[in-house]
Every structure is written in structure tokens, then in C-alpha cells.
Design a protein around this motif. Structure first.
Motif, mmCIF file in Angstrom:
data_model
loop_
_atom_site.group_PDB
_atom_site.id
_atom_site.type_symbol
_atom_site.label_atom_id
_atom_site.label_comp_id
_atom_site.label_asym_id
_atom_site.label_seq_id
_atom_site.Cartn_x
_atom_site.Cartn_y
_atom_site.Cartn_z
ATOM 1 N N ALA A 37 53.925 9.547 -33.437
ATOM 2 C CA ALA A 37 53.513 9.957 -32.100
ATOM 3 C C ALA A 37 53.119 11.427 -32.104
ATOM 4 C CB ALA A 37 54.639 9.709 -31.106
ATOM 5 N N LYS A 38 51.987 11.750 -31.526
ATOM 6 C CA LYS A 38 51.516 13.131 -31.425
ATOM 7 C C LYS A 38 51.456 13.540 -29.963
ATOM 8 C CE LYS A 38 50.749 13.657 -35.862
ATOM 9 N NZ LYS A 38 51.466 14.657 -36.665
ATOM 10 N N PRO A 39 51.592 14.845 -29.663
ATOM 11 C CA PRO A 39 51.518 15.287 -28.268
ATOM 12 C C PRO A 39 50.176 14.956 -27.654
ATOM 13 C CG PRO A 39 52.382 17.024 -29.693
ATOM 14 C CD PRO A 39 51.863 15.952 -30.588
ATOM 15 N N GLY A 40 50.193 14.686 -26.361
ATOM 16 C CA GLY A 40 48.958 14.476 -25.632
ATOM 17 C C GLY A 40 48.268 15.791 -25.367
ATOM 18 N N PRO A 41 47.190 15.818 -24.595
ATOM 19 C CA PRO A 41 46.457 17.064 -24.332
ATOM 20 C C PRO A 41 47.320 18.121 -23.641
ATOM 21 C CG PRO A 41 45.659 15.254 -22.948
ATOM 22 C CD PRO A 41 46.531 14.644 -23.981
ATOM 23 N N ALA A 42 48.205 17.720 -22.738
ATOM 24 C CA ALA A 42 49.069 18.710 -22.074
ATOM 25 C C ALA A 42 50.008 19.364 -23.075
ATOM 26 C CB ALA A 42 49.866 18.052 -20.960
ATOM 27 N N GLY A 43 50.553 18.560 -23.977
ATOM 28 C CA GLY A 43 51.439 19.121 -24.993
ATOM 29 C C GLY A 43 50.707 20.077 -25.914
ATOM 30 N N ALA A 44 49.473 19.710 -26.286
ATOM 31 C CA ALA A 44 48.689 20.591 -27.148
ATOM 32 C C ALA A 44 48.357 21.901 -26.434
ATOM 33 C CB ALA A 44 47.409 19.882 -27.583
ATOM 34 N N ALA A 45 48.008 21.810 -25.145
ATOM 35 C CA ALA A 45 47.716 23.018 -24.371
ATOM 36 C C ALA A 45 48.950 23.899 -24.268
ATOM 37 C CB ALA A 45 47.223 22.637 -22.977
ATOM 38 N N ARG A 46 50.103 23.239 -24.041
ATOM 39 C CA ARG A 46 51.357 23.993 -23.944
ATOM 40 C C ARG A 46 51.668 24.704 -25.264
ATOM 41 N NH1 ARG A 46 54.598 20.059 -23.519
ATOM 42 N NH2 ARG A 46 54.496 19.819 -21.254
ATOM 43 N N THR A 47 51.487 24.022 -26.374
ATOM 44 C CA THR A 47 51.763 24.619 -27.683
ATOM 45 C C THR A 47 50.891 25.858 -27.904
ATOM 46 O OG1 THR A 47 52.390 22.499 -28.618
ATOM 47 C CG2 THR A 47 51.717 24.215 -30.172
ATOM 48 N N PHE A 48 49.616 25.743 -27.576
ATOM 49 C CA PHE A 48 48.706 26.872 -27.761
ATOM 50 C C PHE A 48 49.112 28.061 -26.895
ATOM 51 C CE2 PHE A 48 44.985 29.198 -26.164
ATOM 52 C CZ PHE A 48 44.527 29.749 -27.346
ATOM 53 N N LEU A 49 49.338 27.840 -25.604
ATOM 54 C CA LEU A 49 49.638 28.941 -24.693
ATOM 55 C C LEU A 49 50.995 29.574 -24.978
ATOM 56 C CD1 LEU A 49 48.230 27.508 -21.350
ATOM 57 C CD2 LEU A 49 47.231 29.288 -22.781
ATOM 58 N N THR A 50 51.961 28.738 -25.397
ATOM 59 C CA THR A 50 53.274 29.283 -25.752
ATOM 60 C C THR A 50 53.152 30.254 -26.913
ATOM 61 O OG1 THR A 50 54.411 27.290 -24.999
ATOM 62 C CG2 THR A 50 55.607 28.708 -26.515
ATOM 63 N N ALA A 51 52.406 29.872 -27.949
ATOM 64 C CA ALA A 51 52.224 30.747 -29.112
ATOM 65 C C ALA A 51 51.408 31.984 -28.744
ATOM 66 C CB ALA A 51 51.549 29.974 -30.241
#
Length: 521
Positions: A37-51
Motif C-alpha cells: 500500500a502506498k500513500p494517496g495524493p494527500a499523503g504524498a502532498a503531506r510528506t513533501f510539505l512536512t519535509a
């Protein structure tokens, strides 16, 4: 949309990321790659902005579909902007289309330090590839106006320089280098606080393309000093011709305002010694010893005291200059003639902390935070060694002073209580101590003793000038072969300290003072 989910992350001094993600809708859809299972678009956006907010450029780049180019631009951006903190708020993440694309919005705020905050709304596309959902990299991901081959830069715009003015509102003359350089730091600090700034986009050649945010520089108010132009001019004229390093500090006893701070070129070569030089005070320190003796009750101004050519304290010989002998004379006369053989033994009889405490009553040893200049008054360490106290008593022990400190001491005697010194108008210093005032009968006695120094003692070169009171000092230094020359005192509401380095006598300092005072009247 339902309630937002908040995520927060810290890294070093970089502040938190705030990410608001919808809990309903397709923003939480996940994909499966090789059964994982991979993160959806919201999870990917969250990962980018958090970093991004945490300063983790490598992590943010890995959340994109072009890590190499993303990391390069992110690194250049952080190097250029040097943010204190970055905060991001994730907004809407739309439902992905059948082709595997989505987009997200966010609100960013960059704290660039010194009150500079850059806030804007951004957005980016997300795409699904073999690794899952990734931010589709383009420079516009970082800011919507950032184009290809462009980067961000911070431009600081200093305000117009503020003039340094005398007490009458006129610019200080170029010759007054010691005050101008001292006040210059305060002006520089104000200019830094008033500087404007701009965040701009620049092309590959470094040329500006567009301004994204900013604030123009604010006007800087002139730095108005307490320096009286006529007093400063007289002081500069008095020390200018002296071949040795020469310093003159003048202060208004009733207010503590510095009226003149003058150094000749040989003194300027040694730095701002008028404010913070460290020198033995010689016999000018007998002012402190006299106050301490009178306060303690060890003597009065009329107490008969021996003034032989030489004397001993614990086997240590103390001589008068050229071993002059005055026999037994009143203490006030021993002060006027500057008898080391009187004041050394007298100091030896005082308690260990008497001289340090008395010096502070006169301002010597008090640490001042004075806007416009870094100052040192001096001081004397307490000691149980009576021989050392004897040497301190006539300014040849471990006691040290600055011209600023001795001008303050003279001003304290003239005023009756220690004034709070100032160099910038309306900005008095703050002191680290509030010593008790010298009792008025003691002040009156010491004032009279200082007048007698001029009337018949060691400073008769200025007895033609009405109302002058002071104390001379010859202070040996180094191997004791050479001496500095001092004269400190007051006339009306004007206190002064004059120091000539290596003059080998106090007479030149008295002559400089005479030239200074005569030029004022």
C-alpha cells in the motif's frame, strides 16, 4: 469536507509545519505497487510539505518525481533565504482523475528573521507512477511565479545613513572620530533594524525577474549626541598639538551628559581609550582615598598627618615625587601637595573593601550600559594585604581607571551624587549598581581639598582661572621608568579628565586643561 488533520514537525531551529488534510473524499485513496500500500495524493502532498517546512531538502525532493532538480532548487532557496522557520498549511487535495493526476493547494509562510515574514498561497500537481503518488516537480511548486531556470533571492535594502549630530543639531565635525565611531555602532544597529527587504525571482544569470514580497526601508532618525560643539572644539584644540597620545573627557555633573570626548591622532591610533582605556590613576586616586578616610572616621580634613620624603609599609618603601618632605601637615594640605607618604599608610589602615566601595560611590567600578558607546570606568580589587592597599591608595597598585571613569568621579564630587552618564540625548545609561551617595560633609571637604590643589598645590598653572578644582596624578607604568600624566577636576557645571600617556609628569596635563578651560571663556 470534514475536520482537518494537523501534522507538526520540528527540526533544529526550523519551526513547525502545519498540514491540514481533508479526512473525506478521494484525498486518502491509496495505490498498491507490488502488493504494498502506498500513500494517496494527500499523503504524498503531506510528506513533501512536512519535509519542506523542516528543512529536509532531500526528503522533500524524494517526495517528487524529479528528485535531482528538486533538491538543487530547494537547496539554493534555503541558502539564499536562510529562513528562521517555515510553516505550511495543506489545503484542498482534489479527487484524482482516471489518468492518475491530482492537484493540491497550500499556504506557506517563511520567517526570514528580523521581522521579515513572507506568506503566499501555492499549489502543485501530483501524479501516480510506479512508485506511487509523487509531487510533479516544477519550479512553480515552490512558488507559482517561479519559472524554469529561475531561483529565489533575498535582497536587503539599507536605509539612507543617519547623521550623527551634536547637541545643537549640527553634524559632528570629521575630527571628532572617537565619538563618531562610538555612536556609529548604535547607528548601524538602528539601520539594520530599519532595513528594507525584497524576495525576488532571478534568472540563471542572476538578473531580477519579478518581486514576490518585500517592505521598503524605514527612515532612520539622526543620532543626536550630548556633545556641546564649543566644548568639543575647545577640547580638540587643547589635545591636538600634544606629541604624546592625549585624551580629554568633559561631562556635565548635574546631568551626566558628555560634553566633549577628544583624542589626538596618536591616541586615536590606540582605539577609543577615552571610553575604555585601562590605566593606573596615579595620585588622582587620592580623591577616592580621601573620601574613604573621611567616611570611615580615620581622619578629617584637618587631622595632622606626617608627609616625610619616604616611608615604609610592611617593609615596602613609599616615596614622594623627588622625595619632597613637608613634615607634619593637615590632611587637606597633604592632598594639595600630593603626599604619597601620607595617603599610602592611610589606605593601609582602611578595611579591605573600603577603597573598592568608595570608588563605586564615585562611579569607578560601576558598569554602565550607555547607548552610543562601550565604556569602562575601572575599579580596584578588595584586598586583605595592607601593603597592596597602601599602593592602591595613591594609584600605583592594582587599581585601574579610564578617562571616562575619572571624569565621572570628578562629576560626582562636583554634583554631590553620581550622575547617570549619557552620550545620546534622552538615553541615559543603565548601571549595574546603585551605590549610596557620599555624605554631604565629606563631599564638601573633598571639594575644598581639590580647590587647594589649584590654589597652592600641584596645579597652580591654572589658578588664574576662577573656580577650578582638581587633582593631579603621575602614574608609573611598565618598568616604572616612565609615567602617564593626569589632571581631573571640575569648574562649575563642567567636570573633566585629562590624560597624557608617557608625559612623565602631570604638568602637561594641567597645561592642556588650562588651554581647554581658557578657550571656553
Amino acid at each position: 469536507m470534514a475536520r482537518g488533520h494537523l501534522a507538526r514537525r520540528h527540526l533544529g531551529t526550523v519551526a513547525a509545519l502545519v498540514v491540514a488534510v481533508p479526512l473525506a473524499g478521494c484525498g486518502l485513496f491509496q495505490s498498491k505497487v507490488a502488493g504494498v500500500a502506498k500513500p494517496g495524493p494527500a499523503g504524498a502532498a503531506r510528506t513533501f510539505l512536512t519535509a519542506l517546512a523542516a528543512g529536509d531538502t532531500a526528503g522533500a525532493a524524494q517526495a517528487t518525481d524529479d528528485p535531482a532538480n528538486a533538491k538543487g532548487l530547494l537547496d539554493r532557496t534555503r541558502d539564499a533565504l536562510k529562513p528562521v522557520a517555515v510553516t505550511a498549511t495543506l489545503g484542498n487535495v482534489n479527487d484524482p482523475d482516471p489518468g492518475g493526476s491530482a492537484n493540491a493547494t497550500y499556504q506557506a509562510s517563511w520567517d526570514l528573521g528580523k521581522g521579515r515574514t513572507w506568506s503566499y498561497q501555492g499549489g502543485f500537481d501530483l501524479r501516480r507512477n510506479a512508485e506511487g503518488w509523487k509531487v510533479h516537480w516544477a519550479p512553480s511548486v515552490l512558488h507559482p511565479k517561479l519559472g524554469a531556470q529561475q531561483s529565489l533571492a533575498l535582497r536587503v535594502q539599507p536605509p539612507a545613513p543617519a547623521p550623527v549630530l551634536d547637541a545643537n543639531g549640527a553634524p559632528l565635525p570629521p575630527s571628532d572620530t572617537v565619538v563618531a565611531s562610538a555612536v556609529g555602532k548604535a547607528v548601524d544597529d538602528q539601520m539594520a533594524a530599519k532595513a528594507g527587504w525584497r524576495v525576488v525571482t532571478v534568472n540563471a544569470a542572476g538578473g531580477e525577474v519579478d518581486q514576490l514580497a518585500g517592505k521598503p526601508p524605514a527612515p532612520v532618525q539622526p543620532a543626536t549626541t550630548t556633545i556641546a560643539p564649543n566644548v568639543q572644539a575647545a577640547a580638540e584644540a587643547a589635545v591636538g598639538p600634544v606629541p604624546q597620545p592625549a585624551v580629554l573627557v568633559a561631562m556635565r555633573p548635574s546631568t551626566g551628559e558628555l560634553l566633549a570626548v577628544a583624542q589626538n591622532p596618536p591616541a586615536d591610533a590606540q582605539g577609543p581609550i577615552a571610553f575604555s582605556g585601562r590605566f593606573p590613576p596615579g595620585s588622582t586616586f587620592k580623591i577616592v582615598t580621601a573620601v574613604a578616610a573621611l567616611e570611615s572616621g580615620k581622619a578629617t580634613a584637618d587631622t595632622p598627618e606626617p608627609c616625610p620624603g619616604t616611608t615604609q609599609v610592611n617593609g615596602h618603601e613609599i616615596p614622594n615625587e623627588d622625595k619632597f618632605d613637608k613634615g607634619v601637615i593637615p590632611l587637606h594640605a597633604a592632598f594639595a601637595f600630593s603626599c604619597n607618604t601620607t595617603f599610602g599608610p592611610l589606605a593601609a589602615q582602611l578595611p579591605a573593601d573600603a577603597l573598592p566601595n568608595t570608588a563605586k560611590q564615585l562611579g569607578i567600578g560601576v558598569d554602565f550600559d550607555m547607548p552610543g558607546a562601550t565604556t569602562l570606568t575601572g575599579g580596584v580589587p578588595p584586598t586583605n594585604d595592607s601593603t597592596e592597599r597602601a599602593m592602591d591608595g595613591f594609584g600605583q597598585g592594582k587599581d585601574i581607571v579610564s578617562p571616562f571613569g575619572m571624569a565621572l568621579a570628578a562629576a560626582t564630587v562636583a554634583n554631590g551624587t553620581m550622575p547617570m552618564p549619557s552620550l545620546l540625548r534622552g538615553q541615559p545609561a543603565k548601571a549595574d549598581a546603585n551605590p549610596p551617595p557620599v555624605p554631604q560633609p565629606v563631599v564638601d571637604a573633598v571639594r575644598q581639598m581639590m580647590r587647594e590643589v589649584v590654589a597652592y598645590g600641584t596645579a597652580t598653572h591654572v589658578k588664574d582661572i576662577p573656580g577650578v578644582a582638581g587633582k593631579t596624578g603621575t602614574a608609573q607604568f611598565g618598568d616604572g621608568v616612565h609615567s602617564h600624566g593626569w589632571f581631573v577636576g571640575f569648574r562649575g557645571d563642567l567636570a573633566f579628565a585629562v590624560l597624557l600617556l608617557g608625559a612623565d609628569s602631570s604638568t602637561p596635563a594641567v597645561d592642556v586643561t588650562g588651554a581647554f578651560l581658557r578657550a571656553l571663556h
